[in-house]
Structure formats: structure tokens, C-alpha cells
Design a protein around this motif. Sequence first.
Motif, short mmCIF file in Angstrom:
data_model
loop_
_atom_site.label_atom_id
_atom_site.label_comp_id
_atom_site.label_asym_id
_atom_site.label_seq_id
_atom_site.Cartn_x
_atom_site.Cartn_y
_atom_site.Cartn_z
N ILE A 48 0.82 -1.22 0.00
CA ILE A 48 0.00 0.00 0.00
C ILE A 48 0.86 1.27 0.00
N LYS A 49 2.14 1.14 0.36
CA LYS A 49 3.06 2.27 0.29
C LYS A 49 4.45 1.75 -0.02
N GLU A 64 5.10 -0.57 3.09
CA GLU A 64 4.01 -0.82 4.03
C GLU A 64 3.10 -1.86 3.39
N LEU A 66 -0.15 -4.68 3.58
CA LEU A 66 -1.44 -4.99 4.19
C LEU A 66 -1.75 -6.46 3.95
N GLU A 68 -4.17 -8.49 3.20
CA GLU A 68 -5.50 -8.29 2.67
C GLU A 68 -6.32 -9.57 2.65
N THR A 96 -3.97 -6.80 9.13
CA THR A 96 -2.73 -6.37 9.78
C THR A 96 -1.84 -5.61 8.79
N LYS A 97 -1.24 -4.52 9.27
CA LYS A 97 -0.30 -3.75 8.45
C LYS A 97 1.11 -3.96 8.99
N THR A 121 0.04 -1.74 12.52
CA THR A 121 -1.21 -1.91 13.27
C THR A 121 -1.55 -3.39 13.29
N SER A 123 -4.58 -6.37 13.39
CA SER A 123 -5.74 -6.52 12.51
C SER A 123 -6.87 -5.60 12.95
N THR A 124 -7.74 -5.28 12.00
CA THR A 124 -8.90 -4.42 12.28
C THR A 124 -9.76 -5.02 13.39
#
Length: 462
Positions: A48-49, A64, A66, A68, A96-97, A121, A123-124
Motif C-alpha cells: 500500500i506504500k 508498508e 497490508l 488483505e 494487519t499492516k 497496526t 488486525s482491524t
Amino acid sequence: MLQRKSLIIFLVVSIGLICIIPIFGNTLIKDTLELNLQRLQSHGIKVIKSGEYTSYLETSREYEFLLEDSEKFMHYLQKYSNEQFPPYVHFFLSGTKIGVSLEYSNIPFFNTISLDIYPITFSTNVMNNLEVKDQGFSKYVEVFLQKKGFLYHIDYELISNEFSGHIKDVDENYILKNNAQVIMKIEGTTFNGNGDLIAPSSLQLLSKNIDMRVLNADEQMSFSIENFSAASNFENQTTYLSSYKLDNLMVVLQQENAQKEQMDISKMYLNLSSNTQNELAEINTKLSFEEMYIQRKDLDINASNFNYDIAVSKMDKRAFKELTYLISQAKSSHTNNDKKIEKTVIDLLAKGLQLNVIDLSSKKIIFNNDDLKGFTISSELELEEDPYLASKMMISPLLVVGNIDFDFQSKISKKILDTFVASMPVPLAIDKYIQSTNDEVDLNVSYRQGSLIINDQTLLGR
């Protein structure tokens, strides 16, 4: 004169090449990075980055990632292991990131990559769950991760596939909204190995101290490990050798108005191995510790110089691999495959095997302040191959006894033997067969071709 000019031209060209090489960069490392990025992206990881910063001699990159598609990523990891991941793993990993910072030399002859890998981070699902339960702690965790609180540093050599590194020390202390104090310390953790970072062929790890505690007015829980080390070598999914050592393991639970419960083990060693490279499969397990103390309600056990050394060999490889897979699957899901496991166990036994208890012993056992002394046991059991084993077991499991030969040797304290005999549902009249000296009993049993012998006295057969 001509030779001097040639030499000057050669030196100028050589120096020019040396100076210009870093400008073109390190092709091997670049190609390897691109290949691994493509591999990750094809297995559920999204970039993602990304950013690249290049100087004359070095290049650094920032990524970075993810996670997914955790299901696709877990499926990818399962290629390297028989272990099946339980459903809750997806809950903890999805979203998770992960951040990765790496540096490498632009000079092609230097093929080492330095990496820092750290979660940005969780996981959501995890972060939302934390926020619902304790918003302050959720924010604390968020800031902790942003500061790279959990970080792996790795130096990886592309040619030899050797790597080494460390885990950043952790020393955190936080008061939850219910006034419970959470303490976490991880100190002096280093590692090295060889092979792919996702599935290394060998790995050694050392951690000086791991300490986790939750303290409040009503309850105190703690978990600590001192000088933990691990070493593993993997040939394939069912051929491996792993060993673990630690100086001390302590778990303590103290509740208000209740007796303290604890487990304290010192100088523990565990060795696990499995080998399917030969015609037949074999597994070995060794466990030992110097001292173990367990305290619970109405239970107080202190054991010293314990050894457990057991090997199972001469197993059919196909049935062994199938059983290993089914057990792993059963542990990770709610799928009911008991019948498949039972059938595979019978298939495995029908091919025959050998079980050796090389050493099962303890120098001293104190049970509720009663010194039971110790014991030493060794045995060997052989199960002959029998294609009709399943049919015999359906009629009566006792028919399988004819396929078994075993020898059993032991030296047991009389107190332990008396406790064992008293616990049996059917009284055992073995007093006239045992040989005792002072507080110790010799008990040797042999069963071969239908003949049962206890301490040189025949009970069955000739």
C-alpha cells in the motif's frame, strides 16, 4: 613508453568502472526483491506504500504491507508445514499492516540486505476489540506500534541464504481502566539461521528474559522465562529436529482469599525429531528437567531429575504422514474426522511398529510433603505387521495381544508401587513376584509369543 601509456589507460578504465558500478546498482538484490514482492502479492499481501532512497553507495527502501487476504496467505504458509491454522488465526491477522525498512549496497559484490520488520497496526478485528474494551489501552497500543515497539532486525546474505538478527527489547508498563497493571519485558533476543525467511531450513534463537504480568488488587498473574534457547533443522514437513532449553519457567496465579497456585520448572530440555527419509518413519521425544514444583489447591508436588526419552520407529510412512495431517487438521478446525483418524491409526498399527521407552525416571518425588522416593523405567514393545488387524479389533481387541512382544524393566520405590496398585480398579496380586530391597522394588516383565514372565517367574505359557 608504450607500456606506461597502456598501464595508465588500464588504470583509468578500471577506476572508471569501479566508480560507475554503484550508479547501475546491485542487480542481484534488485531482482531478488522484485521476485519476492511478486510472490507476496500473489498470496494475499498488498503493497500500500513504497519508497526508494538512493545515494551513491547505498539504497534504502520503505514498504508498508497490508495482509488483505489472510486465508490465501495461510494457505501459502501451509505448503511449508503439516500444521493447519485454526480459524481464529484469520481473525487476528486479517487487515494487519506491516512495515519493512531495508538497506543494501549498490556495489554488486556485497549481497547482504539489512531489514527492519515491524507491525504498524494489528488486525482491524483486534484493534476494534481493544477499543471497545479499553479505549485508552487501544490508543496506547497504537502509539507503541507507531514507535516500532515490536521490531525484528535481520541481516540476510543472498548468496549463502544465511541470516542473523535480533528482536528489539521491550519494556512496557501500563495501567488499564480497571486499575490492573500490565507489565511486559522481552530482553536479549537474538537469532540466526539459513534458508528462506518464511520457512528456514535451520533456525537458532536465544532470549535472555521474557516476563509478563497482570497485577491488580484482586488477582495477580505472572509468566516468566529465563535464558530460553531453541534450535531447529527442517528437511521437509515430516523430517525435522528441534530442541528447546530454558533455565527457568514460572507461572503464578494469586487470587484474593485463595491459595497461591504456581508452577516452577528449572533447567528444562525438550528435543523433538521426526524422520521420514528412510524406508520407514520414526519419531523421538526427549524431555528432562532438574526441578519441578507445582502448587495448587490440595496439591503440592516436587519432582527432581526427571527424564523422559521415548522413540517410535518402523512405522509405515504413508500412514504416518496421513495421521500427522489429520491430527493437525483436527486441532485447527471443528471438523469431525474422528473416524478418519481411527481408520488411519489402525492402518498404521496393521503395518507394525516398535515403541521404545529408553528412559522414564525421576530421582525423587515429594507429594503433599510425603517423600515417595523415585523410579526408573525402560521398555521395548514390538507390534508385528498384520493385514487382518482391523478385523481382529472388531471382534475383540484382546486378539491383538498375540501380535505384541514386550519387555519391561523397572526400579520403583515401594511407596510409588503401593500407590499405583491401590489406584487400580482390579486388585493386582503381584507381591509374590516382585523383588524388593529396602524401599525399592525390582519389577521386570516380559511377554513374548504368548509367554508372560515376571521377575523370572512364568505366569502364562511355557
